[in-house]
Design a protein around this motif. Structure first.
Motif, PDB file in Angstrom:
ATOM      1  N   MET A   1       0.843  -1.196   0.000  1.00 31.18           N
ATOM      2  CA  MET A   1       0.000   0.000   0.000  1.00 31.18           C
ATOM      3  C   MET A   1       0.885   1.255   0.000  1.00 31.18           C
ATOM      4  O   MET A   1       0.789   2.111   0.888  1.00 31.18           O
ATOM      5  N   GLU A   2       1.760   1.342  -0.992  1.00 29.31           N
ATOM      6  CA  GLU A   2       2.668   2.489  -1.096  1.00 29.31           C
ATOM      7  C   GLU A   2       1.829   3.744  -1.315  1.00 29.31           C
ATOM      8  O   GLU A   2       1.123   3.864  -2.306  1.00 29.31           O
TER       9      GLU A   2
ATOM     10  N   SER B   1     -18.522  -4.124  -1.149  1.00 32.66           N
ATOM     11  CA  SER B   1     -17.332  -3.681  -1.881  1.00 32.66           C
ATOM     12  C   SER B   1     -16.823  -2.416  -1.213  1.00 32.66           C
ATOM     13  O   SER B   1     -17.519  -1.820  -0.387  1.00 32.66           O
ATOM     14  N   CYS B   2     -15.604  -2.028  -1.522  1.00 31.90           N
ATOM     15  CA  CYS B   2     -15.153  -0.732  -1.029  1.00 31.90           C
ATOM     16  C   CYS B   2     -14.131  -0.091  -1.950  1.00 31.90           C
ATOM     17  O   CYS B   2     -13.408  -0.775  -2.681  1.00 31.90           O
ATOM     18  N   ASP B   3     -14.150   1.245  -1.933  1.00 34.81           N
ATOM     19  CA  ASP B   3     -13.146   2.053  -2.634  1.00 34.81           C
ATOM     20  C   ASP B   3     -12.105   2.430  -1.599  1.00 34.81           C
ATOM     21  O   ASP B   3     -12.434   2.978  -0.558  1.00 34.81           O
ATOM     22  N   ILE B   4     -10.851   2.139  -1.912  1.00 36.26           N
ATOM     23  CA  ILE B   4      -9.795   2.276  -0.918  1.00 36.26           C
ATOM     24  C   ILE B   4      -8.839   3.400  -1.308  1.00 36.26           C
ATOM     25  O   ILE B   4      -8.455   3.515  -2.470  1.00 36.26           O
ATOM     26  N   ASP B   5      -8.480   4.215  -0.334  1.00 39.71           N
ATOM     27  CA  ASP B   5      -7.531   5.305  -0.549  1.00 39.71           C
ATOM     28  C   ASP B   5      -6.220   4.994   0.178  1.00 39.71           C
ATOM     29  O   ASP B   5      -6.168   4.066   0.987  1.00 39.71           O
TER      30      ASP B   5
ATOM     31  N   ALA C   1      -4.875   6.004   2.672  1.00 39.34           N
ATOM     32  CA  ALA C   1      -4.898   6.043   4.133  1.00 39.34           C
ATOM     33  C   ALA C   1      -5.256   4.702   4.757  1.00 39.34           C
ATOM     34  O   ALA C   1      -5.347   4.604   5.979  1.00 39.34           O
ATOM     35  N   VAL C   2      -5.463   3.676   3.939  1.00 35.77           N
ATOM     36  CA  VAL C   2      -5.678   2.341   4.507  1.00 35.77           C
ATOM     37  C   VAL C   2      -4.309   1.689   4.708  1.00 35.77           C
ATOM     38  O   VAL C   2      -3.424   1.794   3.868  1.00 35.77           O
ATOM     39  N   ALA C   3      -4.142   1.033   5.870  1.00 37.17           N
ATOM     40  CA  ALA C   3      -2.843   0.495   6.263  1.00 37.17           C
ATOM     41  C   ALA C   3      -2.368  -0.595   5.305  1.00 37.17           C
ATOM     42  O   ALA C   3      -3.170  -1.206   4.593  1.00 37.17           O
ATOM     43  N   SER C   4      -1.052  -0.839   5.308  1.00 38.39           N
ATOM     44  CA  SER C   4      -0.487  -1.894   4.478  1.00 38.39           C
ATOM     45  C   SER C   4      -1.081  -3.246   4.885  1.00 38.39           C
ATOM     46  O   SER C   4      -1.571  -3.397   6.005  1.00 38.39           O
TER      47      SER C   4
ATOM     48  N   PHE D   1      -6.733  -5.034   5.627  1.00 39.30           N
ATOM     49  CA  PHE D   1      -7.615  -5.975   6.319  1.00 39.30           C
ATOM     50  C   PHE D   1      -9.032  -5.449   6.230  1.00 39.30           C
ATOM     51  O   PHE D   1      -9.253  -4.258   6.400  1.00 39.30           O
ATOM     52  N   LEU D   2      -9.973  -6.356   5.962  1.00 38.50           N
ATOM     53  CA  LEU D   2     -11.372  -5.963   5.915  1.00 38.50           C
ATOM     54  C   LEU D   2     -12.204  -7.007   6.626  1.00 38.50           C
ATOM     55  O   LEU D   2     -11.963  -8.213   6.490  1.00 38.50           O
TER      56      LEU D   2
END
Lengths: 106, 147
Positions: free
Chosen positions: A28-29, A60-64, A66-69, A72-73
């Protein structure tokens, strides 16, 4: 790319709301960091996650960034019949990581 | 340490300082704008949506958060989406969860990055257009954006 780790109960009763946990290994660079020479390290994240049950959408989700490496969901799903959960993670580079889990519903 | 190397080092440190102060962080206004874009004309209410986040996060690299919304999650009445924002990260958007009636329950959890102590804001949109919000302030001991 390593195999995603997913937890889905093997069995459930019709109408149960089950807990699903999913994790995929990914840096998640964020695109905010700089390398030793001061150059920005380009962003490369998982930007989308989708979950389907017997081909109909569940979550579902849109990820930015700011989500950790190793994103996890955890989420829920209501199951009425036996079937297959399909999971898909979309990388910024276009790669799609896919996985499946089946559940027996009595 | 020779002079040339020292000069380079000082230069490098100087530029890090410069980057540090000139870096643009998100602001509470940006979060407000993003929330207004989701809410449209709907009145933003409190109550049905709960955002769970720790009061103190020792490591901003991985902060567990979860959201849940009171909803029957039937085809007549369900939660369409819950978006999460952080008002002092480099960018305000964190994640947007999309639910369906197959979700059974509008609950989702993940782990997020927090650059510094700040407010985390969740906003839920229902299928009838109503909008709920909840905010938690999280104190961060070590920031999670790597500089």
């Amino acid at each position: 790319m390593s195999k995603p780790r997913i937890k889905v109960p093997k069995k459930a009763s019709a109408g149960d709301i089950i807990i699903i946990k999913a994790l995929v290994s990914h840096n998640m660079e964020s695109g905010q960091r700089k390398d030793d020479d001061g150059n920005t390290i380009p962003r490369e994240i998982i930007n989308k996650f989708e979950c389907f049950f017997n081909d109909s959408p569940v979550f579902s989700c849109d990820i930015d960034p700011a989500v950790a490496s190793n994103p996890f969901l955890e989420f829920r799903a209501k199951v009425e019949e036996s079937g297959v959960f399909k999971f898909a993670w979309t990388d910024d580079n276009g790669t799609i990581i896919e996985a499946e889990k089946s559940i027996e519903v009595a | 340490m020779n002079n040339e190397r020292r000069r380079l080092l000082i230069g490098a440190l100087g530029s890090i300082g410069l980057i540090g102060t000139s870096r643009v962080y998100a602001t509470a206004e940006e979060v407000e704008t993003a929330i207004k874009a989701i809410a449209g004309d709907a009145q933003i209410q409190q109550g049905a949506l709960t955002l769970n986040a720790p009061e103190i996060a020792e490591n901003g690299n991985s902060v567990p958060i979860s959201v849940s919304v009171d909803s029957s999650m039937t085809s007549d009445s369900y939660v369409e989406s819950v978006a999460i924002f952080a008002d002092a990260n480099p960018t305000p958007q964190v994640i947007t969860f999309h639910f369906t009636e197959n979700s059974g329950e509008a609950y989702a959890a993940t782990r997020m990055r927090l650059a510094t102590t700040q407010n985390v804001v969740a906003i839920a949109k229902m299928n009838d257009g109503s909008v709920f919000t909840d905010t938690k302030n999280v104190k961060v001991t070590i920031g999670g954006c790597g500089g």
